[in-house]
Design an enzyme around this catalytic site. Structure first.
Site, PDB file in Angstrom:
ATOM      1  N   GLU A  18      -2.229  -7.350   9.710  1.00 16.69           N
ATOM      2  CA  GLU A  18      -2.498  -6.665  10.980  1.00 16.69           C
ATOM      3  C   GLU A  18      -3.407  -7.443  11.927  1.00 16.69           C
ATOM      4  O   GLU A  18      -4.029  -6.861  12.818  1.00 16.69           O
ATOM      5  CB  GLU A  18      -3.034  -5.260  10.694  1.00 16.69           C
ATOM      6  CG  GLU A  18      -1.883  -4.368  10.243  1.00 16.69           C
ATOM      7  CD  GLU A  18      -2.276  -2.995   9.770  1.00 16.69           C
ATOM      8  OE1 GLU A  18      -3.479  -2.754   9.563  1.00 16.69           O
ATOM      9  OE2 GLU A  18      -1.366  -2.172   9.584  1.00 16.69           O
ATOM     10  N   LYS A  19      -3.453  -8.759  11.755  1.00 16.81           N
ATOM     11  CA  LYS A  19      -4.358  -9.539  12.606  1.00 16.81           C
ATOM     12  C   LYS A  19      -3.932  -9.521  14.068  1.00 16.81           C
ATOM     13  O   LYS A  19      -4.747  -9.739  14.953  1.00 16.81           O
ATOM     14  CB  LYS A  19      -4.525 -10.966  12.089  1.00 16.81           C
ATOM     15  CG  LYS A  19      -3.289 -11.817  12.097  1.00 16.81           C
ATOM     16  CD  LYS A  19      -3.584 -13.190  11.514  1.00 16.81           C
ATOM     17  CE  LYS A  19      -2.345 -14.078  11.487  1.00 16.81           C
ATOM     18  NZ  LYS A  19      -1.246 -13.524  10.678  1.00 16.81           N
ATOM     19  N   CYS A  32       9.720   7.597  -5.094  1.00 11.89           N
ATOM     20  CA  CYS A  32       9.745   6.855  -6.352  1.00 11.89           C
ATOM     21  C   CYS A  32      10.884   7.392  -7.207  1.00 11.89           C
ATOM     22  O   CYS A  32      11.189   8.586  -7.174  1.00 11.89           O
ATOM     23  CB  CYS A  32       8.400   7.034  -7.063  1.00 11.89           C
ATOM     24  SG  CYS A  32       8.314   6.094  -8.601  1.00 11.89           S
ATOM     25  N   HIS A  51      -2.662  -6.791  15.438  1.00 12.00           N
ATOM     26  CA  HIS A  51      -2.650  -5.393  15.874  1.00 12.00           C
ATOM     27  C   HIS A  51      -3.844  -5.161  16.796  1.00 12.00           C
ATOM     28  O   HIS A  51      -4.941  -5.652  16.547  1.00 12.00           O
ATOM     29  CB  HIS A  51      -2.731  -4.465  14.657  1.00 12.00           C
ATOM     30  CG  HIS A  51      -2.440  -3.033  14.977  1.00 12.00           C
ATOM     31  ND1 HIS A  51      -3.301  -2.231  15.676  1.00 12.00           N
ATOM     32  CD2 HIS A  51      -1.354  -2.274  14.709  1.00 12.00           C
ATOM     33  CE1 HIS A  51      -2.764  -1.033  15.822  1.00 12.00           C
ATOM     34  NE2 HIS A  51      -1.582  -1.021  15.245  1.00 12.00           N
ATOM     35  N   GLU A  64      -4.882   8.223  14.943  1.00 16.15           N
ATOM     36  CA  GLU A  64      -4.692   6.808  15.240  1.00 16.15           C
ATOM     37  C   GLU A  64      -3.785   6.642  16.449  1.00 16.15           C
ATOM     38  O   GLU A  64      -2.835   7.393  16.630  1.00 16.15           O
ATOM     39  CB  GLU A  64      -3.984   6.082  14.074  1.00 16.15           C
ATOM     40  CG  GLU A  64      -4.762   5.935  12.810  1.00 16.15           C
ATOM     41  CD  GLU A  64      -3.966   5.152  11.762  1.00 16.15           C
ATOM     42  OE1 GLU A  64      -3.068   4.356  12.128  1.00 16.15           O
ATOM     43  OE2 GLU A  64      -4.226   5.364  10.572  1.00 16.15           O
ATOM     44  N   CYS A  72       9.058  10.076 -12.761  1.00 16.10           N
ATOM     45  CA  CYS A  72       9.551  10.960 -11.704  1.00 16.10           C
ATOM     46  C   CYS A  72      10.807  11.690 -12.172  1.00 16.10           C
ATOM     47  O   CYS A  72      10.982  12.878 -11.886  1.00 16.10           O
ATOM     48  CB  CYS A  72       9.800  10.170 -10.426  1.00 16.10           C
ATOM     49  SG  CYS A  72       8.243   9.727  -9.604  1.00 16.10           S
ATOM     50  N   ASN A 102      -3.673   7.973   2.903  1.00 18.29           N
ATOM     51  CA  ASN A 102      -3.310   7.519   4.239  1.00 18.29           C
ATOM     52  C   ASN A 102      -1.795   7.591   4.385  1.00 18.29           C
ATOM     53  O   ASN A 102      -1.072   7.120   3.488  1.00 18.29           O
ATOM     54  CB  ASN A 102      -3.745   6.062   4.451  1.00 18.29           C
ATOM     55  CG  ASN A 102      -3.599   5.615   5.892  1.00 18.29           C
ATOM     56  OD1 ASN A 102      -4.286   6.126   6.772  1.00 18.29           O
ATOM     57  ND2 ASN A 102      -2.682   4.685   6.136  1.00 18.29           N
ATOM     58  N   GLU A 103      -1.358   8.194   5.448  1.00 13.84           N
ATOM     59  CA  GLU A 103       0.080   8.232   5.757  1.00 13.84           C
ATOM     60  C   GLU A 103       0.950   8.343   4.507  1.00 13.84           C
ATOM     61  O   GLU A 103       1.729   7.436   4.196  1.00 13.84           O
ATOM     62  CB  GLU A 103       0.484   7.008   6.589  1.00 13.84           C
ATOM     63  CG  GLU A 103      -0.123   7.010   7.976  1.00 13.84           C
ATOM     64  CD  GLU A 103       0.451   5.942   8.895  1.00 13.84           C
ATOM     65  OE1 GLU A 103       0.989   4.930   8.402  1.00 13.84           O
ATOM     66  OE2 GLU A 103       0.344   6.122  10.122  1.00 13.84           O
ATOM     67  N   ARG A 128       0.859  -1.200   0.000  1.00 19.43           N
ATOM     68  CA  ARG A 128       0.000   0.000   0.000  1.00 19.43           C
ATOM     69  C   ARG A 128       0.887   1.239   0.000  1.00 19.43           C
ATOM     70  O   ARG A 128       2.104   1.123   0.024  1.00 19.43           O
ATOM     71  CB  ARG A 128      -0.894   0.005   1.230  1.00 19.43           C
ATOM     72  CG  ARG A 128      -0.073   0.084   2.511  1.00 19.43           C
ATOM     73  CD  ARG A 128      -0.923   0.316   3.740  1.00 19.43           C
ATOM     74  NE  ARG A 128      -0.081   0.411   4.930  1.00 19.43           N
ATOM     75  CZ  ARG A 128      -0.532   0.642   6.145  1.00 19.43           C
ATOM     76  NH1 ARG A 128      -1.827   0.785   6.358  1.00 19.43           N
ATOM     77  NH2 ARG A 128       0.278   0.738   7.165  1.00 19.43           N
TER      78      ARG A 128
HETATM   79  C1  GLA Z   1      -0.707   3.072  10.330  1.00 19.65           C
HETATM   80  C2  GLA Z   1      -1.799   3.006   9.284  1.00 19.65           C
HETATM   81  C3  GLA Z   1      -2.907   2.069   9.629  1.00 19.65           C
HETATM   82  C4  GLA Z   1      -2.405   0.823  10.309  1.00 19.65           C
HETATM   83  C5  GLA Z   1      -1.612   1.224  11.513  1.00 19.65           C
HETATM   84  C6  GLA Z   1      -1.123   0.061  12.307  1.00 19.65           C
HETATM   85  O1  GLA Z   1      -0.830   4.112  11.186  1.00 19.65           O
HETATM   86  O2  GLA Z   1      -2.318   4.267   8.957  1.00 19.65           O
HETATM   87  O3  GLA Z   1      -3.573   1.743   8.429  1.00 19.65           O
HETATM   88  O4  GLA Z   1      -1.610   0.115   9.429  1.00 19.65           O
HETATM   89  O5  GLA Z   1      -0.489   1.932  11.081  1.00 19.65           O
HETATM   90  O6  GLA Z   1      -0.377   0.491  13.393  1.00 19.65           O
HETATM   91 ZN    ZN Z   2       7.643   7.567 -10.101  1.00 21.87          ZN
END
Ligand code: GLA
Ligand code: ZN
Length: 669
Positions: A355-356, A155, A358, A307, A160, A149-150, A111
């Site tokens: 992440e099971k 790249c 987590h 989070e 690029c 997300n995050e 991801r």
């Molecule tokens: C990050 C992500 C989440 C998850 C958590 C697990 O912060 O944004 O999707 O993967 O880590 O700690």
């Molecule tokens: Zn690229």
């Protein structure tokens, strides 16, 4: 900018019903309510479900998820789902896949994986955000947009590279100026054509992932990557704004994450949000500092704790459990430092994939009969009782600590004078010294208004770009106190040395000249002596300083050829003073300096046992004093106030209070 104006403190977290059958959703709705959970962050990784193929969109499941949350009165933080590419896209349009530092071209997988300069990604990601905004932008329970997300990573693909050449050309105009900026005559790297410019990964001028043969080039690539990912965010934001002009938009940040210049990003976010995952060895002062940095991104504006884990984080080396009470104390620590939400990853623990293991509010047992659920529920009910008492409350700091991403990059790209230098560690040791005395500190960018502060501390201000010295000069002349350290004033924006003697443009302000720097091995400590005879030690790097108007505050002790020469100096400059700390000081030496500054500026401070923190937020003139025990022991703390009210228990508190293990009090003063 849209003002984030949540009506209540959001208490919730990432929720992934798409991973579960619908009967479970019904259970969730009931269970979560018992913990006073009032919101859910949804749709973070659902691109493949929303767009099964290139020309097909399917919102059936998301419609149902939104509907069930609305029906059960949960507020919604809606993600745009673009943080993981759909398989068909990665296969059909390989330009979306990244090429990594090692030059490996990625396939469909993991991801946070899109090439930011991929034409396909730049077409389809805003399109999805646009469709989501059209469909859900007016939903009555929508309170915030969460783009991607995050954002992270880099790249090095051909797209690029092309985009980088355009970026470089816009910045420098001619290839001669580029050669000069990056000092390309070194090792005969003289460029003649824009096409000669190659992204600095390990196939080219990258040296390990965080060193560079040409730091000027590598720093520019970092700037470019941060800008490229920011452009992805902007693309989606613009797409949302076509249909929704009133809901705040954010993306979740990662504290001191190196790859992105968050001060630059912050200008595009309506509210800052971030993910707090301290490791077992993370000092509580570093977590406090990171919260303060997130608060500093928008000049003191409260942020979202998007989070945190309710119990354990499985990606860490050891998935340690937060001890009973510790999730609560860490949550209140976030609130104390400016969080106006408390959110978790995640609401229900997944049954499979990475992440099971987590932590989650609802565990694999699927019941409310767990320690973690009970602690979550206790916190939820407390926050509900607090209502919006604390929301929007601010901090009053007379001390500022500079944090600058370009310095972070430059300092760590540099090869020599020591490989031990780590930017965050250097900033943190100053923060920690103030934290030990419970003195409020703001984290600020280099272009902040310094005049608000009595004291501005800028450790390892290695890169001094045009205009920076002028701002410091003005601040000190007008009466401010400015502190900087070894390795400051060394280079310009391209990592070329400010010639004529260190610390370059800061030399007149500091009233010193640094002739040489001696790097010590990690274990070595070297004695120093303050002018009041206090003895302490220093380490890592020793500057050899000549006075040019400054006074000696501390000198090196006996043993080296530069014994008895200055290590800490102060310089009266205009109406203020400039302090130079020529080496990395041990804790006791920093405490000595902070104690003196606290007296000098009459800073509000509290003496507490180790890891007992006192942090204050202000609502107009009403002070809320958070007293937090970060230890598993019962601790007594003497407070300098008469009777106060503890908002969490509604009890009157006297001067001496007893805190339970990980206990918290919020005193209304
Ligand atoms: C990050 C992500 C989440 C998850 C958590 C697990 O912060 O944004 O999707 O993967 O880590 O700690
Ligand atoms: Zn690229």
């Amino acid at each position: 900018m849209v003002e984030a104006n949540f009506k209540t403190m959001l208490f919730g977290g990432d929720y992934n019903p798409e991973q579960w059958p619908e009967e479970i959703w019904l259970e969730d709705m009931q269970i979560l309510k018992q913990a006073a959970i009032n919101s859910a962050t949804i749709n973070v990784f659902s691109w493949a479900l929303l767009q099964p193929s290139e020309n097909e969109y399917d919102f059936t499941m998301l419609d149902k998820i939104v509907a069930i949350l609305e029906k059960n009165h949960y507020q919604i933080i809606l993600a745009t789902a673009t943080a993981a590419l759909p398989g068909w896209m990665a296969r059909r349009y390989p330009d979306v896949n990244r090429t990594d530092f090692n030059g490996q071209v990625h396939k469909f997988g993991v991801r946070h994986n899109a090439c930011p300069n991929s034409p396909t990604f730049r077409k389809y990601s805003p399109l999805l955000a646009n469709k989501l905004a059209a469909r859900y932008g007016q939903s009555k329970n929508l309170v915030c947009w969460h783009i991607s997300n995050e954002y992270e990573g880099e790249c090095f693909c051909e797209n690029c590279a092309k985009a980088f050449r355009v970026w470089v050309k816009a910045k420098y105009q001619t290839i001669e100026v580029v050669n000069d900026a990056w000092n390309m005559n070194f090792w005969g790297h003289t460029l003649y054509d824009w096409e000669d410019i190659v992204p600095p990964n390990c196939l080219a001028d990258g040296f390990g992932t965080d060193r560079g043969v040409f730091p000027g080039l590598s720093i520019d690539y970092k700037r470019f990557m941060s800008d490229s990912l920011l452009q992805n965010y902007r693309d989606e934001k613009a797409a949302i704004r076509q249909f929704d002009s009133k809901t705040p938009i954010t993306t979740n940040m990662m504290g001191t994450y190196k790859g992105l210049d968050y001060f630059k990003w912050a200008k595009e976010l309506d509210i800052i949000s971030w993910d707090n995952y301290p490791d077992l060895s993370t000092p509580v002062s570093l977590t406090a500092m990171t919260h303060d940095l997130m608060r500093g991104l928008k000049n003191g504006q409260p942020f979202m704790l998007m989070e945190q884990t309710p119990s354990q984080q499985n990606a860490q080396m050891y998935s340690w459990l937060k001890k009973p009470g510790q999730m609560r104390s860490l949550s209140y620590q976030a609130v104390a430092h400016g969080a106006d939400t408390v959110q978790f990853f995640q609401l229900r623990r997944s049954k499979g994939a990475t992440e099971k293991f987590h932590g989650a509010v609802i565990d694999h047992s699927g019941t409310t009969n767990t320690r973690v659920f009970r602690e979550t529920a206790q916190l939820g009910h407390e926050l509900a009782a607090l209502g919006n008492t604390l929301m929007g409350a601010r901090h009053h700091s007379k001390v500022a600590l500079v944090f600058d991403w370009e310095n972070y990059w430059a300092l760590e790209y540099s090869i020599g004078p020591t490989f031990l230098l780590k930017y965050v560690e250097q900033i943190h040791q100053y923060y920690a010294a103030f934290y030990r005395q419970n003195i409020s500190v703001d984290l600020i960018p280099l272009d902040a208004d310094f005049s608000k502060y009595d004291l501005v501390v800028a450790p390892v201000l290695y890169m001094v770009k045009e205009g920076v010295d002028e701002a410091i000069r003005r601040y000190v002349k007008q009466g401010g106190t400015f502190v900087t350290t070894f390795m400051s004033g060394m280079v310009n924006q391209s990592d070329n040395i400010h010639l004529g003697g260190y610390p370059g443009p800061l030399r007149d302000i500091l009233g010193i000249w640094v002739e040489e720097m001696d790097a010590l091995p990690p274990e070595e400590r070297y004695p120093i002596e303050f002018s009041d005879q206090t003895i302490a030690e220093c380490r890592m790097l020793c500057s050899i300083v000549h006075l040019e108007g400054a006074q000696v505050k501390a000198s090196y002790g006996a043993g080296k050829f530069y014994e008895k020469t200055p290590v800490v100096t102060t310089h009266q400059f205009g109406r203020g003073q400039a302090v130079y700390v020529g080496s990395m000081l041990v804790e006791s030496a920093l405490d000595h300096l902070v104690t003196e500054w606290a007296e000098m500026f009459a800073l509000e401070k509290y003496d507490t046992p180790k890891d007992i923190e006192i942090t204050t937020r202000y609502q107009e003139n009403q002070a809320y004093v958070f007293v937090i025990n970060h230890t598993p022991e019962v601790v007594k703390v003497a407070l300098p106030f008469e009777e106060t009210l503890d908002l969490l228990t509604n009890e009157v508190v006297l001067k001496e209070i007893e805190l339970k293990p990980f206990g918290v009090k919020i005193l209304q003063k």
